[in-house]
Design an enzyme around this catalytic site. Structure first.
Site, PDB file in Angstrom:
ATOM      1  N   PHE A 155      38.989  30.880  25.222  1.00 56.82           N
ATOM      2  CA  PHE A 155      37.963  30.635  24.204  1.00 56.82           C
ATOM      3  C   PHE A 155      36.550  30.786  24.716  1.00 56.82           C
ATOM      4  O   PHE A 155      35.619  30.926  23.923  1.00 56.82           O
ATOM      5  CB  PHE A 155      38.144  29.228  23.593  1.00 56.82           C
ATOM      6  CG  PHE A 155      37.601  28.120  24.457  1.00 56.82           C
ATOM      7  CD1 PHE A 155      36.238  27.820  24.463  1.00 56.82           C
ATOM      8  CD2 PHE A 155      38.434  27.355  25.273  1.00 56.82           C
ATOM      9  CE1 PHE A 155      35.725  26.815  25.265  1.00 56.82           C
ATOM     10  CE2 PHE A 155      37.934  26.349  26.070  1.00 56.82           C
ATOM     11  CZ  PHE A 155      36.573  26.084  26.067  1.00 56.82           C
ATOM     12  N   LYS A 179      45.269  39.888  22.200  1.00 58.41           N
ATOM     13  CA  LYS A 179      45.510  38.602  21.534  1.00 58.41           C
ATOM     14  C   LYS A 179      44.294  37.729  21.836  1.00 58.41           C
ATOM     15  O   LYS A 179      44.185  37.157  22.917  1.00 58.41           O
ATOM     16  CB  LYS A 179      46.800  37.965  22.102  1.00 58.41           C
ATOM     17  CG  LYS A 179      47.519  37.008  21.179  1.00 58.41           C
ATOM     18  CD  LYS A 179      46.776  35.735  20.847  1.00 58.41           C
ATOM     19  CE  LYS A 179      46.770  34.718  21.968  1.00 58.41           C
ATOM     20  NZ  LYS A 179      45.854  33.580  21.617  1.00 58.41           N
ATOM     21  N   GLU A 182      42.718  31.831  19.592  1.00 57.89           N
ATOM     22  CA  GLU A 182      42.767  31.391  18.189  1.00 57.89           C
ATOM     23  C   GLU A 182      41.603  30.447  17.866  1.00 57.89           C
ATOM     24  O   GLU A 182      41.295  30.222  16.694  1.00 57.89           O
ATOM     25  CB  GLU A 182      44.119  30.735  17.878  1.00 57.89           C
ATOM     26  CG  GLU A 182      44.419  29.433  18.611  1.00 57.89           C
ATOM     27  CD  GLU A 182      44.968  29.641  20.024  1.00 57.89           C
ATOM     28  OE1 GLU A 182      44.688  30.690  20.641  1.00 57.89           O
ATOM     29  OE2 GLU A 182      45.666  28.725  20.524  1.00 57.89           O
ATOM     30  N   SER A 232      43.836  28.890  31.325  1.00 56.95           N
ATOM     31  CA  SER A 232      44.016  27.744  32.217  1.00 56.95           C
ATOM     32  C   SER A 232      45.121  28.023  33.249  1.00 56.95           C
ATOM     33  O   SER A 232      45.990  28.879  33.031  1.00 56.95           O
ATOM     34  CB  SER A 232      44.366  26.515  31.386  1.00 56.95           C
ATOM     35  OG  SER A 232      45.536  26.781  30.633  1.00 56.95           O
ATOM     36  N   CYS A 287      34.601  29.645  33.779  1.00 57.48           N
ATOM     37  CA  CYS A 287      35.489  29.579  34.948  1.00 57.48           C
ATOM     38  C   CYS A 287      34.676  29.646  36.222  1.00 57.48           C
ATOM     39  O   CYS A 287      35.147  29.305  37.291  1.00 57.48           O
ATOM     40  CB  CYS A 287      36.501  30.704  34.916  1.00 57.48           C
ATOM     41  SG  CYS A 287      35.733  32.295  35.133  1.00 57.48           S
ATOM     42  N   GLU A 388      40.103  20.555  37.110  1.00 53.85           N
ATOM     43  CA  GLU A 388      39.107  21.208  36.259  1.00 53.85           C
ATOM     44  C   GLU A 388      38.788  20.320  35.048  1.00 53.85           C
ATOM     45  O   GLU A 388      39.694  19.923  34.316  1.00 53.85           O
ATOM     46  CB  GLU A 388      39.657  22.558  35.790  1.00 53.85           C
ATOM     47  CG  GLU A 388      38.643  23.367  35.016  1.00 53.85           C
ATOM     48  CD  GLU A 388      39.163  24.741  34.614  1.00 53.85           C
ATOM     49  OE1 GLU A 388      40.319  24.833  34.161  1.00 53.85           O
ATOM     50  OE2 GLU A 388      38.415  25.721  34.764  1.00 53.85           O
TER      51      GLU A 388
END
Ligand code: NAD
Length: 501
Positions: A155, A179, A182, A232, A287, A388
């Site tokens: 995201f 993909k 979402e 992740s 990240c 994280e």
């Protein structure tokens, strides 16, 4: 295409905008500033993925037959079209993800840079030839496309991360299935409008909205040859193992915990700027976010007062407002998860040097705001120093020496990025040589490599071999074929290839 509150997003399959045929669910896409619904995204089913994969496979022969420079010219055209909509793309990123407009503009600029780097394909895709590997025998290695490739993305970079892969994959003559996340599917709708406009053969690029079911379909589908994943660490491992088991080429970029080492000779005001940009940019949802500051010796005393002071002055608010320094996090669920991490850090002994909980709430209580927070005096073994958090919550750890700092950095299970702030060439040389991460910054907070260098980490931050973009992308998206040949009509090719030396 304008966004309305009730717009249900389409997939893009075989060159056409196509409604999901068998969605398992439909989710709201929300603006994290207000919680307002921007659109609705279908979670596509197995049939939708199968249609996209079939289109990608059928497009392969036609796309591969187009000359290399012909494919590059399509990317030149795409580049011009994306530049024309650059501001619209940036505003879309801010609206669906929350990062500030300045951050979003930088992201979109890097997205376009990926297309520019992929335009070099007539040069970067070249193989090599050696004459006379034996008498009158030549050897050549050529690069050919891998086939139908897929990318599954997170995201936090709705514009850029899909473009770490898509331009390079199609430049090399592959076809592609994306993909998107979402949580933030809107920006790629704009990108695909422009991919549609450049007139690629139907099926060269496909977009399938969805979540876990589409991901698992990609991993298992025999028609997909290569998978790129960014997200992740636990999902990266799942993707890597399952795709590799199915015999696919795979690269899986996972989570991170990035350290910023501050030496006593660092230029403190520039270091504060670097740490702030790195720790609080995109509200810590990168990240490459700097999430642990390691101060060496008396750097702690020099750094902390100006760092806390400058952080306190950051303005939290709607990212679309040019005066905002830190936007919301992606959702209220993310905000609550990050707030729970702060609680845990404090109960494990950290000193709350700055508490951002509650910031921005006055603007809109439904907003996913959590302001810059600093946890000081954190032990290197504390959970918050090791896992994280993915929010604007850096920890500060003290180290007695550069040796100790390197030990702390290398003790992490992650190895994405790391920075050192110092004016000492000797310290930099040591650090660069010994630190176990894939990307290093020297007096730079977020050292995310430009499009023509490879991007990725080590250890639990990356599973695979070839990194994203740069020359690694050409390696990932091509298969090598080596041809050894001789011809007899020249009258020189007699005898055995093996014995003629
Ligand atoms: P995520 O792992 O939740 O989701 C990533 C993608 O995987 C999404 O498209 C999602 O639909 C899908 N997915 C999620 N759970 C799944 C499951 N159980 N099975 C199959 N598919 C699943 O990640 P996110 O929250 O969207 O993104 C944030 C994470 O991404 C952070 O950990 C961040 O460090 C990481 N990230 C890494 C890099 C890098 O270069 N290493 C870059 C950006 C983000």
């Amino acid at each position: 295409m304008s966004v309305t509150a009730t717009r249900l997003l389409d997939n893009y399959v075989r060159g056409r905008w196509t409604p999901a045929a068998d969605p398992t669910d439909v989710l709201d896409v929300t603006n994290p500033v207000t919680g307002g619904v921007l659109a609705r995204v279908p979670l596509s089913g197995a049939g939708d993925l199968a249609a996209a994969v079939a289109a990608a496979r059928e497009a392969l022969p036609e796309w591969r037959a187009i000359s290399t420079i012909g494919r590059a010219r399509k990317l030149f055209e795409l580049r011009e079209r994306l530049v024309a909509r650059e501001e619209e793309l940036a505003r879309s990123v801010t609206t669906e993800m929350g990062k500030t407009l300045a951050d979003a503009r930088a992201e979109v600029a890097r997205m376009i840079e990926m297309v520019e780097a992929a335009c070099a394909i007539p040069t970067t895709m070249q193989g090599h030839v050696l004459e006379d590997v034996s008498r009158n025998v030549d050897a050549e290695t050529v690069r050919q496309p891998v086939g139908a490739c897929a990318a599954i993305v997170p995201f936090n970079f709705p514009a850029m991360v899909p473009f770490w892969f898509l331009p390079f994959a199609i430049a090399c003559g592959n076809t592609f299935v994306l993909k998107p996340s979402e949580q933030v599917p809107l920006t790629q709708q704009i990108a695909f409008e422009e991919l549609d406009a450049i007139g690629l053969p139907p099926g060269v690029v496909n977009l399938v909205n969805g979540s876990r079911e589409v991901v698992e379909g990609i991993l298992d589908h025999p028609g997909i040859d290569a998978v790129s994943f960014v997200g992740s660490a636990p999902v990266a491992r799942l993707v890597y193992e399952r795709a590799a088991k199915a015999g696919k080429r795979v690269q899986a970029l996972g989570g991170a915990k990035n350290h910023m080492v501050v030496m006593p000779d660092a230029v403190i005001d520039k270091t504060v700027d670097g740490i702030i940009g790195s720790a609080f940019g995109a509200a810590g949802q990168r990240c490459m976010a700097g999430s642990v500051v390691v101060t060496v010796g008396d750097a702690h005393e020099q750094l902390m007062p100006p760092l806390i002071d400058a952080t306190r002055r950051l303005r939290v608010g709607d990212g679309i407002d040019e005066a905002t320094d830190v936007g919301p996090v992606v959702s209220c669920a993310a905000r609550d998860r990050i707030a729970a991490w702060i609680e845990r850090g404090v109960s494990d002994g950290a000193k709350l040097a700055l508490d951002g909980r509650g910031a921005g709430e006055a603007a809109d209580p439904a907003g996913a705001f959590l302001g810059p927070t600093i946890l000081d005096e954190v032990g290197p073994q504390a959970e918050i120093a090791r896992e994280e958090v993915f929010g604007p919550v850096p920890c500060v750890i003290r180290a007695g020496s550069l040796d100790e700092a390197i030990e702390i950095v290398n003790g992490s299970r992650f190895g994405n990025g790391s920075s050192i702030f110092t004016e000492s060439g000797a310290s930099v040389r040591r650090y660069r040589h010994e630190v176990q991460v894939g990307m290093v910054g020297v007096n730079i907070g977020v050292a995310a490599p430009v499009a023509f260098f490879p991007f990725s980490g080590w250890k639990d931050s990356f599973l695979g071999d070839l990194h994203a973009h740069g020359t690694d992308a050409v390696e990932f998206y091509t298969r090598k074929k080596t041809v050894t040949s001789r011809f007899f009509s020249s009258g020189q090719g007699s005898g055995s290839y093996f014995v003629e030396r």
